[in-house]
Write an enzyme that holds these catalytic residues in place. Structure first.
Site, PDB file in Angstrom:
ATOM      1  CG  ASN A 258      -0.536   0.733   2.472  1.00 16.12           C
ATOM      2  OD1 ASN A 258      -0.451   2.063   2.485  1.00 16.12           O
ATOM      3  ND2 ASN A 258       0.088   0.134   3.307  1.00 16.12           N
TER       4      ASN A 258
ATOM      5  CG  PHE B 108      -1.265   8.972   7.102  1.00 10.54           C
ATOM      6  CD1 PHE B 108      -1.083   7.599   7.401  1.00 10.54           C
ATOM      7  CD2 PHE B 108      -0.398   9.951   7.812  1.00 10.54           C
ATOM      8  CE1 PHE B 108      -0.099   7.251   8.201  1.00 10.54           C
ATOM      9  CE2 PHE B 108       0.583   9.465   8.516  1.00 10.54           C
ATOM     10  CZ  PHE B 108       0.660   7.823   8.940  1.00 10.54           C
TER      11      PHE B 108
ATOM     12  CB  SER C 205       2.986   5.650   7.487  1.00 10.15           C
ATOM     13  OG  SER C 205       2.724   5.585   6.184  1.00 10.15           O
TER      14      SER C 205
ATOM     15  CG  ASN D 262       2.615   4.628   2.210  1.00 11.08           C
ATOM     16  OD1 ASN D 262       3.658   4.320   1.390  1.00 11.08           O
ATOM     17  ND2 ASN D 262       1.981   3.856   2.601  1.00 11.08           N
ATOM     18  CB  THR D 263       3.291  10.637   5.526  1.00  9.10           C
ATOM     19  OG1 THR D 263       1.938  10.130   5.302  1.00  9.10           O
ATOM     20  CG2 THR D 263       3.403  12.267   5.591  1.00  9.10           C
TER      21      THR D 263
ATOM     22  CE  LYS E  52       1.999  -0.146  12.937  1.00 16.38           C
ATOM     23  NZ  LYS E  52       0.486  -0.217  12.435  1.00 16.38           N
TER      24      LYS E  52
ATOM     25  CG  ASN F  41       3.596   1.078   9.707  1.00 15.43           C
ATOM     26  OD1 ASN F  41       3.078   0.637   8.843  1.00 15.43           O
ATOM     27  ND2 ASN F  41       3.245   2.277  10.378  1.00 15.43           N
TER      28      ASN F  41
HETATM   29  C1  LIG Z   1      -3.835  -1.069   3.381  1.00 12.58           C
HETATM   30  C2  LIG Z   1      -3.020  -0.826   4.404  1.00 12.58           C
HETATM   31  C3  LIG Z   1      -3.118   0.386   5.191  1.00 12.58           C
HETATM   32  C4  LIG Z   1      -2.509   0.534   6.356  1.00 12.58           C
HETATM   33  N1  LIG Z   1      -2.591   1.867   6.859  1.00 12.58           N
HETATM   34  C5  LIG Z   1      -1.940   2.092   8.166  1.00 12.58           C
HETATM   35  C6  LIG Z   1      -2.166   3.385   9.035  1.00 12.58           C
HETATM   36  O1  LIG Z   1      -2.750   4.015   8.580  1.00 12.58           O
HETATM   37  N2  LIG Z   1      -1.567   3.489  10.099  1.00 12.58           N
HETATM   38  C7  LIG Z   1      -0.773   2.344  10.491  1.00 12.58           C
HETATM   39  O2  LIG Z   1      -0.023   2.694  11.597  1.00 12.58           O
HETATM   40  N3  LIG Z   1      -0.608   1.256   9.970  1.00 12.58           N
HETATM   41  C8  LIG Z   1      -1.146   1.076   8.776  1.00 12.58           C
HETATM   42  N4  LIG Z   1      -0.994  -0.211   8.054  1.00 12.58           N
HETATM   43  C9  LIG Z   1      -0.168  -1.075   8.496  1.00 12.58           C
HETATM   44  C10 LIG Z   1      -0.571  -2.089   9.496  1.00 12.58           C
HETATM   45  O3  LIG Z   1      -1.471  -1.617  10.612  1.00 12.58           O
HETATM   46  C11 LIG Z   1       0.369  -3.423  10.047  1.00 12.58           C
HETATM   47  O4  LIG Z   1       1.375  -2.531  10.756  1.00 12.58           O
HETATM   48  C12 LIG Z   1       1.150  -4.088   8.819  1.00 12.58           C
HETATM   49  O5  LIG Z   1      -0.085  -4.274   7.620  1.00 12.58           O
HETATM   50  C13 LIG Z   1       1.748  -5.197   9.173  1.00 12.58           C
HETATM   51  O6  LIG Z   1       0.611  -6.235   9.734  1.00 12.58           O
HETATM   52  P1  LIG Z   1       0.069  -7.511   8.552  1.00 12.58           P
HETATM   53  O7  LIG Z   1       1.115  -8.168   7.999  1.00 12.58           O
HETATM   54  O8  LIG Z   1      -0.788  -8.039   9.470  1.00 12.58           O
HETATM   55  O9  LIG Z   1      -0.864  -6.594   7.741  1.00 12.58           O
HETATM   56  C14 LIG Z   1      -1.646  -0.469   6.839  1.00 12.58           C
HETATM   57  C15 LIG Z   1      -1.488  -1.604   6.138  1.00 12.58           C
HETATM   58  C16 LIG Z   1      -2.199  -1.841   5.078  1.00 12.58           C
HETATM   59  C17 LIG Z   1      -2.064  -3.179   4.456  1.00 12.58           C
END
Ligand SMILES: Cc1cc2nc3c(=O)[nH]c(=O)nc-3n(C[C@H](O)[C@H](O)[C@H](O)COP(=O)(O)O)c2cc1C
Length: 320
Positions: free
Chosen positions: A96, A100, A164, A166-167, A202, A231
């Protein structure tokens, strides 16, 4: 059942599939009993799945003991242009570069205020905080405090998200000199309101070694409640020949997230929430055995389906 539903959902592009998936979750939730009380439940929904608290009221029905709403920024923002979400089902990963996208702290807090009284006793609500893209790093602390402000009488815990990819520039805030003032500012916002809400941080999976140890120790001294590890892993996705920067989630993170948990466990005795590549009940149990007080799930829910949480809970019960 889930394989069939997933096959249908995966016919849609990833972001549309997420929206259709939310509708299906609501239909399914209508058939599930609502728990009245949450007991000994260490499983939470990771941030980013329910950015705007669209699903908060039904999340307890799927077995979650806590949910992290957001990332919430002070002002609403649209995020990066689409496409910004991709699946790689063969590797069980998600990529992704959302950036935000969210409705902003004001609107989201109003939603949470309506839903909060209906949540079961013991269900913990986390608010994951971020800064707006156009806020300069020098004013970052103000943004985190402003995002927290409307949730001061609603949140069970806050998370400072500086991890993140992405910012632009956000991950550069993962240093003691940048992060301590943010932590201090958010904590004083809470204290000034006469509250005591724990503030977690985080972190990205790439942080390791001396830099990570120094950061953990500084934040520990600065009054952080604990760490959420991790993350997404920064990387690129090739879409029609174009390299898009963003972050990977899912199976690629299983080893890395587990490593960070084990590493950080040696640096601090504060509680740790483990997230990243938890796709099975065995992996969930492994993380809890390795010293995580709680775990969170995102990609596992997408690939294994909505009953993964219940399966983990059952496996935990069978462990005694
Ligand atoms: C589409 C998407 C959007 C995410 N948006 C955020 C976010 O806004 N803030 C954040 O702290 N983590 C965000 N994450 C990260 C997840 O909270 C998590 O840390 C990460 O996906 C690893 O866990 P997983 O392997 O179970 O997916 C996002 C992940 C995905 C896939």
């Amino acid at each position: 059942m889930w394989s069939l539903a997933r096959a249908l959902l995966f016919l849609f592009p990833a972001e549309e599939a997420h929206e259709v998936g939310k509708v299906l979750m609501r239909l399914l939730a209508a058939l599930l009993p609502a728990p009245r009380k949450i007991q000994n439940n260490p499983i939470g929904l990771a941030a980013g799945f329910d950015k705007n608290a669209d699903l908060l009221d039904i999340l307890p029905k799927f077995g979650f003991g806590h949910a992290e709403i957001g990332t919430v920024t002070p002002r609403p923002q649209g995020g990066n242009p689409r496409p910004r979400l991709f699946r790689n089902p063969n590797d069980r990963t998600i990529f992704n570069r959302m950036g935000f996208n969210n409705l902003g702290a004001g609107i989201i807090s109003e939603r949470v205020r309506r839903i909060r009284p209906r949540l079961p006793e013991g269900f913990k609500l986390g608010i994951n905080l971020g800064k707006n893209k156009d806020t300069p790093d020098t004013l970052a602390a103000e943004d985190y405090a402003a995002a927290a402000r409307p949730f001061l009488d609603l949140a069970d815990y806050f998370v400072i998200n500086v991890s993140s990819p992405n910012t632009p520039g956000l991950r550069a805030l993962q240093s003691p000199s940048a992060l301590l003032p943010i932590l201090k500012r958010v904590r004083s916002e809470i204290a000034d309101a006469g509250k005591s809400i724990p503030v977690w941080v985080k972190l990205a999976p790439e942080l390791t070694g001396t830099g990570l140890r120094e950061l953990i120790e500084a934040l520990d001294q600065g009054g952080v409640a604990g760490f959420i590890l991790t993350n997404t892993q920064g990387g690129v996705y090739i879409d029609e020949g174009q390299e898009l920067p963003g972050g990977w989630s899912g199976q690629n993170l299983t080893g890395l997230s587990r490593e960070r948990l084990n590493e950080v466990r040696t640096y601090t005795s504060l509680p740790l929430i483990s997230v990243g590549g938890i796709m099975t009940a065995d992996e969930a149990i492994e993380r809890l055995k390795s010293g995580a007080s709680e775990i969170q799930i995102y990609s596992g829910f997408v690939y294994e389906g909505p009953f993964l949480v219940r399966r983990i809970l059952k496996a935990l019960r069978n462990q005694g």
